[in-house]
Design an enzyme around this catalytic site. Structure first.
Site, PDB file in Angstrom:
ATOM      1  N   GLY A   1       1.025  -1.024  -0.092  1.00 10.43           N
ATOM      2  CA  GLY A   1      -0.228  -0.010   0.138  1.00 10.43           C
ATOM      3  C   GLY A   1       0.637   1.333  -0.114  1.00 10.43           C
ATOM      4  CB  CYS A   2       0.040   4.728  -0.429  1.00  9.77           C
ATOM      5  SG  CYS A   2      -1.908   4.794   0.348  1.00  9.77           S
ATOM      6  CE1 TYR A   3      -0.680   7.925   4.593  1.00  9.64           C
ATOM      7  CE2 TYR A   3      -2.917   7.029   4.131  1.00  9.64           C
ATOM      8  CZ  TYR A   3      -1.622   8.037   3.992  1.00  9.64           C
ATOM      9  OH  TYR A   3      -2.777   9.586   4.135  1.00  9.64           O
TER      10      TYR A   3
ATOM     11  CB  ALA B   1       5.862   6.699   2.933  1.00  9.01           C
TER      12      ALA B   1
END
Length: 255
Positions: free
Chosen positions: A149-151, A154
């Protein structure tokens, strides 16, 4: 050439995938599906890609057609890939899932966070978490890849070096993250309207975001022990991108 099929090509994830594959020297998109836009040309929906896909047309997803390709990407909401992946894999086709269906290793935990039973729990043990910085070699030979996923991407990339080296106190980690509006998807939502999101910043899902267990899973694997993580996502008035501010207490201050 690698023959590619994309299931769910009308969202932001799908169009970004189309753009990236257009630049790939060894990939050819043969099939792209959309139930709502069946019969429409990709060039008509995305004029910026008309030179790359002049004749590619959206079609209904049919396993027998998807099975003619070498790899199938799922750029769909959660709950779609786990219903089709098994048949596609049995046909000898690789699956790369950009949704959340195969990211968590625990089917019960997935059901808790996504509000439905997992449709292919027997595949969770096989799915390779597609973070190249961690699983580069495993990804190369995987039949089923779960794109992070995106979060989680990061946060993990920022914290993993500290956690793997044993330098961070895993009982008190904080991730304060900010995401652009495109992270909410292409469908119309009140919170994504210009008047709601412009010149504004707000925290959301503060009681628990679906990406929380995914982040904890990755950090726990790296640390070899449970991780206590406070994760607060925010929506900021930009189109795309994520800014992650990460806090951890350093265990060895001599480093």
């Amino acid at each position: 050439m690698i023959k590619v099929a994309i299931v769910g090509g009308t969202g932001y994830t799908g169009v970004e995938l189309l753009r990236l594959l257009a630049l790939h020297p060894h990939a050819q998109v043969e099939i792209i599906t959309s139930r709502s836009e069946e019969g429409m040309r990709v060039a008509d929906m995305y004029p910026n890609l008309r030179e790359n896909y002049p004749e590619l047309v959206f079609s209904i997803p049919l396993v027998e057609q998807l099975a003619t390709c070498d790899v199938v990407f799922f750029a769909t909401p959660h709950g779609v890939a786990h219903g089709l992946a098994d048949e596609i894999l049995q046909a000898g086709v690789r699956v790369i899932d950009l949704s959340a269906d195969f990211r968590l290793q625990d089917a019960d935990e997935w059901a808790q966070w996504y509000g439905q039973a997992h449709g292919a729990p027997h595949l969770l043990g096989e799915a390779v978490y597609g973070l190249p910085e961690v699983n580069r070699d495993a990804i190369k030979g995987a039949r089923l890849i779960a794109v992070p996923g995106c979060y989680p991407t990061a946060v993990q990339l920022g914290l993993l070096p500290l956690v793997e080296a044993g330098l961070a106190d895993t009982k008190q980690i904080i991730a304060s993250c900010a995401s652009g509006v495109s992270g909410a998807g292409r469908a119309a939502k009140v919170g994504s309207l210009f008047c709601e999101s412009a010149e504004n910043m707000m925290a959301y899902a503060v009681t628990g975001h679906r990406h929380l267990p995914e982040i904890r899973q990755g950090l726990r694997h790296a640390a070899g022990q449970p991780v206590e993580l406070t994760f607060v996502p925010h929506l900021v008035p930009m189109i795309r991108g994520i800014h992650a501010t990460l806090y951890a207490t350093v265990v060895d201050r001599d480093v």
